[in-house]
Design a protein around this motif. Structure first.
Motif, PDB file in Angstrom:
ATOM      1  N   ASP A   5     -12.914   5.855   0.260  1.00 41.15           N
ATOM      2  CA  ASP A   5     -12.673   4.803   1.487  1.00 41.15           C
ATOM      3  C   ASP A   5     -11.095   4.771   1.504  1.00 41.15           C
ATOM      4  O   ASP A   5     -10.484   4.167   2.539  1.00 41.15           O
ATOM      5  N   MET A  39      -8.876   7.635   0.795  1.00 44.81           N
ATOM      6  CA  MET A  39      -8.191   8.946   1.088  1.00 44.81           C
ATOM      7  C   MET A  39      -8.986   9.612   2.099  1.00 44.81           C
ATOM      8  O   MET A  39      -9.931   9.370   2.560  1.00 44.81           O
ATOM      9  N   ARG A  40      -8.326  10.480   2.479  1.00 42.00           N
ATOM     10  CA  ARG A  40      -8.915  11.478   3.615  1.00 42.00           C
ATOM     11  C   ARG A  40      -9.093  12.998   2.781  1.00 42.00           C
ATOM     12  O   ARG A  40      -8.237  13.459   2.385  1.00 42.00           O
ATOM     13  N   ARG A  87     -15.125   5.834  10.249  1.00 41.29           N
ATOM     14  CA  ARG A  87     -14.367   5.051  11.698  1.00 41.29           C
ATOM     15  C   ARG A  87     -14.580   5.915  12.842  1.00 41.29           C
ATOM     16  O   ARG A  87     -14.635   5.296  13.791  1.00 41.29           O
ATOM     17  N   GLY A  97      -4.353  10.920  10.762  1.00 41.44           N
ATOM     18  CA  GLY A  97      -4.610   9.498  10.930  1.00 41.44           C
ATOM     19  C   GLY A  97      -3.344   9.033  11.769  1.00 41.44           C
ATOM     20  O   GLY A  97      -2.778   9.443  12.735  1.00 41.44           O
ATOM     21  N   SER A  98      -2.750   7.962  11.201  1.00 39.51           N
ATOM     22  CA  SER A  98      -1.615   7.219  11.967  1.00 39.51           C
ATOM     23  C   SER A  98      -0.453   8.056  12.331  1.00 39.51           C
ATOM     24  O   SER A  98       0.508   7.864  13.080  1.00 39.51           O
ATOM     25  N   LYS A 121      -4.289   6.299  -0.105  1.00 37.44           N
ATOM     26  CA  LYS A 121      -3.622   4.925  -0.509  1.00 37.44           C
ATOM     27  C   LYS A 121      -3.720   4.548  -1.853  1.00 37.44           C
ATOM     28  O   LYS A 121      -4.738   4.504  -2.261  1.00 37.44           O
ATOM     29  N   GLU A 162       0.791  -1.079   0.028  1.00 36.09           N
ATOM     30  CA  GLU A 162       0.028  -0.233  -0.053  1.00 36.09           C
ATOM     31  C   GLU A 162       0.893   0.997  -0.102  1.00 36.09           C
ATOM     32  O   GLU A 162       1.914   1.311   0.771  1.00 36.09           O
ATOM     33  N   ASP A 193      -4.754  12.999   2.708  1.00 37.56           N
ATOM     34  CA  ASP A 193      -3.659  11.535   2.399  1.00 37.56           C
ATOM     35  C   ASP A 193      -4.383  10.803   1.701  1.00 37.56           C
ATOM     36  O   ASP A 193      -5.817  10.899   1.389  1.00 37.56           O
ATOM     37  N   ASP A 253      -1.094  -5.122   7.970  1.00 30.90           N
ATOM     38  CA  ASP A 253      -0.437  -4.107   7.053  1.00 30.90           C
ATOM     39  C   ASP A 253       0.593  -3.495   7.711  1.00 30.90           C
ATOM     40  O   ASP A 253       0.559  -2.124   7.870  1.00 30.90           O
ATOM     41  N   ARG A 292       1.209  11.406   1.888  1.00 30.33           N
ATOM     42  CA  ARG A 292       0.409  12.385   2.721  1.00 30.33           C
ATOM     43  C   ARG A 292       0.839  13.795   2.704  1.00 30.33           C
ATOM     44  O   ARG A 292       1.954  14.315   2.368  1.00 30.33           O
TER      45      ARG A 292
HETATM   46  P1  5GP Z   1      -3.249   5.877   7.945  1.00 35.65           P
HETATM   47  O1  5GP Z   1      -1.976   5.289   8.120  1.00 35.65           O
HETATM   48  O2  5GP Z   1      -3.349   7.730   8.545  1.00 35.65           O
HETATM   49  O3  5GP Z   1      -4.387   5.256   8.819  1.00 35.65           O
HETATM   50  O4  5GP Z   1      -3.937   6.287   6.606  1.00 35.65           O
HETATM   51  C1  5GP Z   1      -3.259   7.080   5.593  1.00 35.65           C
HETATM   52  C2  5GP Z   1      -4.186   7.025   4.435  1.00 35.65           C
HETATM   53  O5  5GP Z   1      -4.218   5.581   3.709  1.00 35.65           O
HETATM   54  C3  5GP Z   1      -5.859   7.184   4.656  1.00 35.65           C
HETATM   55  O6  5GP Z   1      -6.283   8.030   3.691  1.00 35.65           O
HETATM   56  C4  5GP Z   1      -6.457   5.868   4.565  1.00 35.65           C
HETATM   57  O7  5GP Z   1      -7.815   6.022   4.091  1.00 35.65           O
HETATM   58  C5  5GP Z   1      -5.382   5.330   3.614  1.00 35.65           C
HETATM   59  N1  5GP Z   1      -5.533   3.953   4.166  1.00 35.65           N
HETATM   60  C6  5GP Z   1      -4.457   3.399   4.584  1.00 35.65           C
HETATM   61  N2  5GP Z   1      -4.442   1.839   4.968  1.00 35.65           N
HETATM   62  C7  5GP Z   1      -5.478   1.630   4.408  1.00 35.65           C
HETATM   63  C8  5GP Z   1      -6.264   0.210   4.242  1.00 35.65           C
HETATM   64  O8  5GP Z   1      -5.685  -0.735   4.493  1.00 35.65           O
HETATM   65  N3  5GP Z   1      -7.442   0.317   3.378  1.00 35.65           N
HETATM   66  C9  5GP Z   1      -7.937   1.358   2.874  1.00 35.65           C
HETATM   67  N4  5GP Z   1      -8.995   1.305   2.198  1.00 35.65           N
HETATM   68  N5  5GP Z   1      -7.300   2.596   3.004  1.00 35.65           N
HETATM   69  C10 5GP Z   1      -6.054   2.774   3.538  1.00 35.65           C
END
Ligand code: 5GP
Length: 240
Positions: A198, A200-201, A217, A100-101, A178, A91, A176, A130, A95
């Protein structure tokens, strides 16, 4: 006419079927939302069709910019036809603003601008949740070659420019997202998977409200009106 044949893969948001053309996959977008790696799962009527339409519009914009994608066509409200490809098991996250994370990890202020955009890769594995993987880990474990990683980063930057332009034109900040990539049989690396709220933010520039799966979420209310807003705004701009 192309015929759907056996189910190859059933994912959290999509089902992937073979067709009677070995180079073409039949992808159906599900009326389902998941979070926490599938631990939270809810049926949401209409979500699949909305994501399909948003994805269609964005894949067309990306392809129009000369970026190779798996997208072929959208024959009905639930189906996308895609070129069959062998997926890179990563993935690729980009960003533009801290959220998020990333925000949790570094305890930054919300939506701190990130210049240059931050690239991160995660190894696709439900069993491992992941995990983050740096370039050396990815190469040593054989998930991608150095040249492939370079190409993924370069294509991700190009996709970022296209998506930022699409969203900023309709008053939405692309925080951000993915991406996933795959190999066509002829060795071309293409953008695959989906391009929807689903993965992207998105933040409304005027109100600061979330326009993506964070609404689900964080249990901030119903998801379909939010996705409908994104689609309506993009459609308005595209004059579709
Ligand atoms: P974060 O690492 O902040 O949780 O996610 C960063 C970006 O990647 C966000 O836009 C989030 O929606 C996308 N993303 C991260 N992991 C996944 C995943 O396993 N599935 C989907 N659909 N999006 C993900």
């Amino acid at each position: 006419m192309l015929k759907k044949t056996e189910l190859l893969y059933s994912g959290k948001a999509k089902d992937v079927f073979a067709t009677d053309d070995p180079a073409v996959l039949w992808v159906t977008y599900k009326d389902q939302a998941t979070a926490l790696n599938g631990k939270k799962k809810v049926q949401i009527s209409g979500k699949g069709a909305l994501n399909l339409q948003i994805s269609t519009l964005l894949f067309k914009a990306v392809a129009a910019a000369g970026i190779p994608t798996h997208y072929l066509s959208t024959p009905d409200q639930q189906t996308m036809l895609c070129q069959r490809c062998e997926m890179v098991p990563l993935e690729a996250v980009v960003r533009n603003f801290a959220s998020g994370s990333f925000q949790r990890k570094f305890q930054t202020e919300p939506l701190l601008p990130l210049q240059p955009a931050v690239h991160e890769c995660y190894y696709k594995s439900d069993a491992l949740d992941d995990p983050f993987a740096n370039d050396e880990q990815i190469i040593a474990l054989g998930w991608a070659k150095p040249a492939t990683l370079e190409a993924i980063h370069a294509l991700s930057d190009q996709v970022n420019l296209v998506l930022q332009a699409q969203f900023s034109a309709v008053g939405i900040k692309l925080v951000d997202f993915k991406l996933e990539f795959g190999w066509l049989a002829d060795g071309t690396l293409v953008l695959a998977d989906e391009l929807s709220p689903d993965n992207m933010r998105l933040v409304d520039e005027a109100t600061g409200e979330s326009l993506d799966k964070d609404v689900f979420r964080k249990e901030q209310g119903p998801l379909t009106p939010v996705y409908q807003t994104v689609l309506d705004r993009l459609r308005g701009a595209a004059h579709v």
